[in-house]
Design an enzyme around this catalytic site. Structure first.
Site, PDB file in Angstrom:
ATOM      1  N   ARG A 171      91.699  46.156  40.166  1.00 38.90           N
ATOM      2  CA  ARG A 171      92.245  45.513  38.971  1.00 38.90           C
ATOM      3  C   ARG A 171      91.279  45.389  37.798  1.00 38.90           C
ATOM      4  O   ARG A 171      91.614  44.806  36.780  1.00 38.90           O
ATOM      5  CB  ARG A 171      92.849  44.138  39.300  1.00 38.90           C
ATOM      6  N   ASP A 172      90.057  45.929  37.914  1.00 34.60           N
ATOM      7  CA  ASP A 172      89.139  45.894  36.764  1.00 34.60           C
ATOM      8  C   ASP A 172      88.189  47.096  36.784  1.00 34.60           C
ATOM      9  O   ASP A 172      86.988  46.959  36.594  1.00 34.60           O
ATOM     10  CB  ASP A 172      88.361  44.590  36.716  1.00 34.60           C
ATOM     11  N   VAL A 173      88.755  48.291  37.023  1.00 38.53           N
ATOM     12  CA  VAL A 173      87.944  49.498  36.941  1.00 38.53           C
ATOM     13  C   VAL A 173      87.629  49.722  35.463  1.00 38.53           C
ATOM     14  O   VAL A 173      88.531  49.851  34.641  1.00 38.53           O
ATOM     15  CB  VAL A 173      88.678  50.722  37.536  1.00 38.53           C
ATOM     16  N   ASN A 227      81.881  48.224  35.338  1.00 42.12           N
ATOM     17  CA  ASN A 227      82.002  47.960  36.769  1.00 42.12           C
ATOM     18  C   ASN A 227      81.740  49.184  37.636  1.00 42.12           C
ATOM     19  O   ASN A 227      82.089  49.207  38.815  1.00 42.12           O
ATOM     20  CB  ASN A 227      83.370  47.358  37.078  1.00 42.12           C
TER      21      ASN A 227
END
Length: 192
Positions: free
Chosen positions: A43-45, A49
């Site tokens: 949910r936060d590529v 990150n």
């Protein structure tokens, strides 16, 4: 203890040559394939990150926004310029949600700018109204097959994106001459 990831992140390293980006994206897909096989989403590529190592590998980090597939409620998570439309619209999330973010990360890492320029969540719907130009229009020498892959990952409609991280790995392997480890599971949480 934790592994030392001393090669910076993809945001620091953009714009990368296309072969190097393919190798890093391949590593990220391997991580996503494992998550997705367990019915989980990162949910936060985003470029921040994905940390690089000195030996040329990429590691997906920051699992604080992770959630189950099928989820469509709760707070919107992710970095605005890299989140998928279904996240903002609170539609059902599946592997293709992370793959959209991977495509945005790949685009940024190739071109040095996001495909959909949006600093705030409120800016996203307007940004998504326009299809991004192919990466090769910004950076000469990118193969058409990589353009096609990145643009397919950035499709606003999830059903038009590749279905799994393994499919993306196969395409990256063909484009950049990478080898797929035979131990990877082949059926990795494709959408229902």
């Amino acid at each position: 203890t934790m592994e030392l990831l001393d090669g910076g992140d993809l945001r620091d390293r953009a714009a990368l040559p296309w072969r190097e980006l393919c190798a890093y994206a391949f590593d990220v897909c391997s991580s996503l394939a494992l998550l997705h096989s367990r019915r989980l989403l990162h949910r936060d590529v985003s470029p921040r990150n994905v940390r690089c190592t000195q030996d040329g590998k990429a590691k997906l980090i920051n699992f604080g926004a992770m959630g189950p597939m099928g989820w469509h409620s709760g707070p919107v998570a992710g970095t605005p310029a890299f989140i998928a439309p279904e996240t903002l619209h609170r539609s059902e999330l599946d592997a293709r949600t992370d793959l959209f973010s991977l495509g945005a990360t790949m685009y940024f890492t190739l071109c040095g700018q996001a495909p959909y320029a949006a600093r705030e969540l409120n800016d996203l719907d307007a940004a998504w109204a326009y299809r991004p130009i192919p990466p090769s229009a910004r950076v000469p020498g990118i193969p058409p097959e990589l353009d096609d892959l990145v643009l397919s990952l950035l499709q606003i409609e999830p059903s038009l994106r590749p279905e799994s991280a393994f499919q993306v790995m196969q395409r990256l392997a063909a484009i950049a001459g990478l080898r797929i480890d035979d131990s990877l599971p082949r059926d990795l949480a494709t959408p229902a």
